[in-house]
Design an enzyme around this catalytic site. Structure first.
Site, PDB file in Angstrom:
ATOM      1  N   ASP A 101       0.850  -1.199   0.000  1.00  0.00           N
ATOM      2  CA  ASP A 101       0.000   0.000   0.000  1.00  0.00           C
ATOM      3  C   ASP A 101       0.883   1.245   0.000  1.00  0.00           C
ATOM      4  O   ASP A 101       2.033   1.200   0.454  1.00  0.00           O
ATOM      5  CB  ASP A 101      -0.884   0.041   1.255  1.00  0.00           C
ATOM      6  CG  ASP A 101      -1.855  -1.126   1.311  1.00  0.00           C
ATOM      7  OD1 ASP A 101      -2.165  -1.683   0.236  1.00  0.00           O
ATOM      8  OD2 ASP A 101      -2.271  -1.482   2.427  1.00  0.00           O
TER       9      ASP A 101
HETATM   10  N1  URA Z   1      -1.018  -5.867   4.108  1.00  0.00           N
HETATM   11  C1  URA Z   1      -1.562  -4.640   4.080  1.00  0.00           C
HETATM   12  O1  URA Z   1      -2.598  -4.398   4.705  1.00  0.00           O
HETATM   13  N2  URA Z   1      -0.946  -3.692   3.364  1.00  0.00           N
HETATM   14  C2  URA Z   1       0.214  -3.888   2.699  1.00  0.00           C
HETATM   15  O2  URA Z   1       0.755  -2.970   2.084  1.00  0.00           O
HETATM   16  C3  URA Z   1       0.771  -5.176   2.740  1.00  0.00           C
HETATM   17  C4  URA Z   1       0.132  -6.156   3.453  1.00  0.00           C
END
Ligand code: URA
Length: 240
Positions: A101
């Site tokens: 993310d």
């Molecule tokens: N899990 C998440 O919630 N976000 C990420 O970026 C990676 C794993």
């Protein structure tokens, strides 16, 4: 270059294991199975292992990057945000392996080895991903940790058992083998904790270590071998 050297330098396996692969008839050159480890090959030859293309050693690149927050893990971004690919200066066409993310920091791989990238993100190989997770509400209870360990119900199905340890009252380390969208955040929310910050510190056999945010480094030969081993044997689950 001798075939066995080509394979070992391309990171397929150790020299001895490459000899074994050749003996087992798993290596092809220009569409034909080859049983001679001394066969001369060069960049113009199409070499395969179990049918998958092997990148010539001098054209293959795998980088570990420490993604900072605010950077997207795509090649291009329609909203013109900074991309993880733009953090490195390389004439090669590199692609991120999987996604983090925009606000998640930490370990992400960039490579031009499409076969490696494909396998590392394929659910079949169950590559371990380890996250350091800081939560808003503290302390996290033993019940919540237990629920994360056994698997929690998400709208897209239950999660597989995870490895979890408490590092501080508000911080846990969580290892999962799946890679669903926002999975860690959703798992924590499901046990009553919103995530304050999320950092990926491990990917298969690789560790982020002390790589500074925004920096990139090449894999060592040992790391490259270990990574390739992860995707050769789906039952091997480093870090599990
Ligand atoms: N899990 C998440 O919630 N976000 C990420 O970026 C990676 C794993």
């Amino acid at each position: 270059m001798r075939l066995v050297k080509f394979l070992a330098s391309a990171g397929v396996a150790s020299r001895r294991a490459c000899e074994q692969l050749i003996r087992e008839g798993r290596i092809g050159v220009n569409g034909e199975t080859v049983d001679d480890p001394a066969r001369d090959v060069g960049p113009e030859d199409a070499v395969t292992c179990d049918g998958d293309a092997v990148q010539p050693p001098d054209q293959r690149l795998v980088l570990v990057v420490n993604k900072p927050a605010g950077v997207v893990s795509t090649v291009r971004d329609p909203q013109h945000r900074r991309t993880v690919v733009s953090l490195v200066d390389s004439p090669l066409r590199l692609y991120p392996v999987g996604r983090l993310d925009i606000d998640t920091t930490g370990l992400i791989l960039l490579t031009n080895d499409g076969n490696l990238a494909h396998r590392l993100t394929h659910p079949r190989y169950e590559v371990a991903k380890t996250y350091r997770v800081r939560l808003w509400r503290s302390p996290i209870s033993d019940d919540a940790l237990g629920a994360l360990r056994s698997g929690v119900a998400l709208h897209d199905g239950p999660t597989a058992p995870a490895r979890v340890r408490r590092l501080r009252p508000d911080t846990i380390e969580l290892t999962i083998h799946e890679g669903r969208n926002r999975q860690v955040k959703r798992m924590c929310e499901a046990v009553g904790h919103r995530v304050r910050s999320l950092e990926r510190v491990g990917f298969g056999p690789l560790a982020l270590g002390d790589l500074a945010p925004g920096e990139a480094r090449r894999l060592s030969a040992d790391e490259d071998r270990a990574l390739r081993k992860t995707i050769r044997d789906p039952r091997a689950r480093p870090g599990a």
